[in-house]
Structure formats: structure tokens, C-alpha cells
Design an enzyme around this catalytic site. Structure first.
Site: not given
Length: 305
Positions: A44, A41, A289, A284, A252-253, A14
């Protein structure tokens, strides 16, 4: 009991550009800073699972390049089993560019690269690993036919399958039949069902539509509001923990990975696992990051005594 979690998914490096506000079409703006980190995803979710105590393994693919080595090292450095991550020369390692504004909202552009080049034959090589798992997770940043093959093998061995349909796209025939739990966010759910998600009543309607599509067990994440769940036996809504978001990347991950570390194979403790996942994702979003922002179980327990 420690869950054995296997993640089939994406590995991306990323690049985050920090900006004041999102650009308008045709507008050129300046970024105040740039950061690079391991993400994707799949990566993570795997890191979230292992940091919450799950014994975690990964099935994936990277390019035979420096970015690929960087991603494999990032996962192995988090004590994730990386033996089923292949390096290929035909495609480069996946990458993503993230625009992050001052309010913590983001816009993400993804290059699939090696992630999209995975073949179903890769899954045959990993059958023993899948068979040993309690939970198998997949997303849509790798080909759906590969996920279908992996989930079919998982079901042969009594492994619980979790599908994160992100980014949302038409689901191929047969995949939901071998999926135990689907976890979209509100936008993805609406895309898949054609029913906007606005309140609990509309979430119930989404659940009914998913049942018609062939899956009864559903979680819809709705950002800082919380998460809705629906199973054959129960449904409800778990509110999010209120915090000031700095960066919503990987929230979400983190939720899905942390959830996978806690959930029983029969989903019987779904509400308790959801509460834990909400705690993890709330930490998170207070950090910058992707991988660096994901908390450990000790940090979650310390924050929410």
C-alpha cells in the site's frame, strides 16, 4: 525533484468481508459481499508513493504460488521496481482477512507467511538499491532484525529512514538509533510509550517519551482528526480534511506513502508534506479496498485545487 523511495515491507492479498456490524465473541454473522485485492502495508505504501510521483522500488518476499504472482504483477503494474521481490517455496504469500462494517470501520487479521520469512541476508543483496534511495520505509509486518540491517545500510549511504511501527510491538535494541522518523497512529504510539493519546498535550508527552527512547522526529496520525508532528526544531498539528469515510483500509498507508513522495531528506518541509498526505488519505477513505483506493497526484490536485 522526484524522491527515490524504497519500501521494505509486506505483500498481502486482502479478502474483505462486508458486514453490517462487528461480531460479538462467539457470534456468527453473514457477510453481504466479499472482495479480493492486493494489499499489505508495504505494498500500500509503495503504491501511494509511486502514484504521488516518487520513483519507487520494493524489497520483499512472496510465496511461489498464484497469490505471489498476483502481488508482483499488481506492483509492477503500478510501475514499481519489483526486482528485489523474491519468491520462496517454504512459505505461502501473505494474506489478510478484513471485516468492514457499514460505517467504514475495519478489523484486520493478518497471516504473515513469506513476509515473516525474510532474512537479513536478503538486505545484503539489495544494498545497491538502498544506497540509491532518498527515503527507505519499513513497517512491522516483516522481521525487525531485517529492518535494522536495512536501516544500518541506509544510514551508511545518507538515506532518510521512516519507520511505521505497525502492528505495534516492542522495538528491538538499536533500531531507533538508525531511524530518522517514526510514524505510529494514536493506538500504536500509546502502546509503545504507555502514554494514552487524547490531545496535543498527551502527544507532546509521547514525543518526550520517544526522545527518551532515542528518536526526536515523530508523526502521530489520529484518524479523522489529523496528524501531530514533532521534530527537534518544531511541533504542531495538521487537521484532517473532513469527508465521509466508506472504507478506512489503507488510509494510514496512503498517508505514509504520499508523505514519502513529498518530504525533503532533512524533513525541513514536514508540515507541507503532511498536508499533502492528509489530502491523499482523505480520498482513500472515500473508496473501497486497499490498492484500488489510493489516489494519484492528479486526483489529489483535482480534489484540492
Amino acid at each position: 525533484m522526484t524522491n527515490k523511495v524504497v519500501v521494505l515491507g509486506s505483500l498481502n492479498v486482502d479478502t474483505t468481508l462486508h458486514i453490517v456490524q462487528m461480531p460479538k465473541p462467539g457470534e456468527t454473522i453473514s457477510a453481504s459481499s466479499k472482495t479480493n485485492s492486493a494489499g499489505g502495508k508495504g505494498a500500500n505504501q509503495a503504491v501511494a508513493a509511486v502514484r504521488s510521483g516518487a520513483e519507487t522500488s520494493f524489497i520483499g518476499q512472496v510465496g511461489d504460488d498464484d497469490l505471489g504472482s498476483f502481488m508482483v504483477d499488481a506492483l509492477s503494474g503500478n510501475k514499481i521496481d519489483t526486482k528485489e521481490i523474491d519468491k520462496i517455496s517454504e512459505e505461502g504469500t501473505g494474506s489478510a482477512v478484513i471485516l468492514l462494517d457499514k460505517n467504514g470501520q475495519n478489523c484486520i487479521m493478518v497471516y504473515g507467511g513469506a513476509n515473516q520469512a525474510i532474512k537479513p541476508s536478503k538486505i545484503d543483496k539489495a544494498e545497491e538499491l538502498i544506497a540509491s534511495a532518498d527515503i527507505l520505509i519499513a513497517q512491522f509486518e516483516t522481521p525487525q532484525d531485517v529492518t535494522l540491517h536495512a536501516f544500518e545500510i541506509a544510514k551508511e549511504h545518507g538515506v532518510t529512514t521512516i519507520l511505521n511501527p505497525a502492528p505495534a510491538t516492542k522495538i528491538i535494541d538499536g533500531l531507533l538509533a538508525v531511524t530518522d522518523l517514526i510514524v505510529p497512529n494514536e493506538t500504536e504510539s500509546a502502546t509503545l510509550t504507555d502514554i494514552p493519546v487524547t490531545d496535543v498535550d498527551s502527544m507532546d508527552k509521547n514525543a518526550t517519551r520517544f526522545a527518551e527512547m532515542g528518536i526526536d522526529n515523530l508523526i502521530i496520525t489520529v484518524g479523522d482528526r489529523g496528524a501531530y508532528y514533532h521534530t527537534k526544531d518544531d511541533s504542531g498539528f495538521v487537521k484532517a480534511f473532513k469527508v465521509k469515510a466508506v472504507d478506512t483500509t489503507a488510509a494510514g498507508d496512503t498517508f505514509i506513502g504520499a508523505f514519502s513522495s513529498q518530504i525533503n531528506k532533512d524533513l525541513s518541509n514536514i508540515e507541507q508534506a503532511l498536508i499533502y498526505a492528509q489530502k491523499a488519505s482523505s480520498i482513500t477513505v472515500q473508496r473501497a479496498g486497499a490498492l484500488p483506493s489510493i489516489p494519484t497526484s492528479k486526483e489529489i490536485d483535482a480534489e484540492y485545487k
